[in-house]
Design a protein around this motif. Structure first.
Motif, short mmCIF file in Angstrom:
data_model
loop_
_atom_site.label_atom_id
_atom_site.label_comp_id
_atom_site.label_asym_id
_atom_site.label_seq_id
_atom_site.Cartn_x
_atom_site.Cartn_y
_atom_site.Cartn_z
N ILE A 26 0.85 -1.19 0.00
CA ILE A 26 0.00 0.00 0.00
C ILE A 26 0.89 1.24 0.00
N TRP A 27 0.70 2.08 -1.00
CA TRP A 27 1.46 3.33 -1.10
C TRP A 27 0.59 4.55 -0.79
N GLY A 28 -0.70 4.36 -0.70
CA GLY A 28 -1.61 5.43 -0.34
C GLY A 28 -2.96 4.85 0.01
N CYS A 48 -5.01 7.13 -2.77
CA CYS A 48 -5.08 5.73 -3.19
C CYS A 48 -4.07 5.30 -4.25
N ALA A 49 -3.23 4.35 -3.90
CA ALA A 49 -2.30 3.71 -4.83
C ALA A 49 -1.82 2.41 -4.18
N VAL A 50 -2.02 1.30 -4.89
CA VAL A 50 -1.67 -0.02 -4.35
C VAL A 50 -0.88 -0.78 -5.40
N GLU A 51 0.25 -1.33 -5.00
CA GLU A 51 1.12 -2.11 -5.88
C GLU A 51 0.89 -3.59 -5.64
N ILE A 52 0.81 -4.35 -6.73
CA ILE A 52 0.66 -5.80 -6.67
C ILE A 52 1.83 -6.44 -7.38
N GLY A 53 2.48 -7.39 -6.74
CA GLY A 53 3.50 -8.21 -7.37
C GLY A 53 3.04 -9.65 -7.38
N THR A 54 3.07 -10.29 -8.54
CA THR A 54 2.72 -11.70 -8.63
C THR A 54 3.48 -12.30 -9.80
#
Length: 296
Positions: A26-28, A48-54
């Protein structure tokens, strides 16, 4: 697909690699406006800003002011390909895009997807944000390889075994909620900017959050505040928790915090919420959560 460096560093206990499940950072987590000050340092003031790594994929949900810090981190990790999924175009969800570090790298491929729109409409609307008097340079002035796409509701195959579901939410001017499932069965839902409606909107939230490992849910208001803001397109925490419970979400985070909430405010709300919903928590900038797949 690209062969990016590790999306996140390995967990200290070594139980989950960057290629397993879904890693959420979660970045924001704030809504409406960024906030600053020592009284907001713990939960953060970024929108709001969310990073997903998969696997070797980088996905991003929303482009609020938190995208600025995320962009610097992605650049430093050598990420050169990403998909950005926008819920809608209210300023708190897009204000970070012109300041996204990856836009300045000609080797970067950035695909921007706008939920609930066709390609032409998405391109026109996003281009409108990058023109005077709102911003001095067009999106095409940035050297990155950027493409803009509409994303209709329904299920989408993103490749690499990733499935994304998009559904419309109850919000002024519209918004889109997302559900992501990895090839190994990890499940994540990003459902912000919705208002409970005892109807189709609630059904959409429940379907997106069904049996997920983690849902980030709009919980802008407290139940006591809600009557004064009914119709503004945001939920109170008790409604969000009830929907998460009906959906069978294993964990859920309060998201899109009201812009003027202090750390003390949010800590008190979090404590109150957890008496009713023990697996709930107040999302905060810098939080990293790993969702292992079924094999783990």
């Amino acid at each position: 697909m690209n062969q990016n460096r590790s999306v996140f560093a390995a967990d200290p206990d070594g139980q989950l690699t960057d290629r397993d499940g879904i890693a959420v950072r979660i970045w924001g987590a704030r809504g409406s406006l960024p906030a600053s000050g020592p009284e907001m340092a713990h939960y953060g003031g970024e929108t709001c800003a969310v990073e997903i790594g998969t696997g070797n994929r980088t996905l991003i949900f929303d482009a609020g002011s938190g995208l600025v810090g995320m962009g610097t981190a992605l650049r430093d990790r050598g990420v050169q390909e990403a998909d950005l999924f926008l819920t809608h175009l209210h300023y708190d969800h897009i204000m970070g895009l012109p300041f996204f570090a990856l836009l300045h790298d000609p080797a970067v491929r950035l695909r921007i997807h706008l939920g609930g729109a066709g390609d032409a409409q998405a391109q026109e609307r996003i281009a409108a944000y990058f023109r005077p008097p709102f911003f001095p340079a067009p999106l095409g002035a940035f050297p990155a390889q950027v493409s803009i796409h509409g994303l209709p509701e329904g299920e989408h195959d993103l490749g690499d075994g990733l499935r994304l579901t998009a559904a419309p939410l109850t919000h002024p001017d519209g918004a889109t909620g997302y559900r992501l499932e990895s090839a190994d069965g990890a499940r994540f839902a990003y459902i912000t900017d919705f208002e409970q409606d005892d109807g189709a909107g609630d059904d959409a939230v429940i379907a997106l959050a069904r049996d997920v490992d983690l849902a980030l849910l709009d919980a802008t208001y407290t139940p006591e505040e809600y009557d004064a803001v009914r119709g503004w397109g945001h939920a109170h925490w008790r409604a969000a928790g009830a929907l998460a419970t009906r959906a069978g979400a294993r964990n859920w985070g309060l998201f899109h915090h009201r812009h003027d909430r202090t750390d003390v405010d949010l800590a008190q709300i979090e404590e109150t919420v957890r008496t009713a919903f023990p697996t709930a928590f107040a999302a905060r900038t810098g939080q990293a959560i790993r969702l292992p797949g079924k094999s783990r």
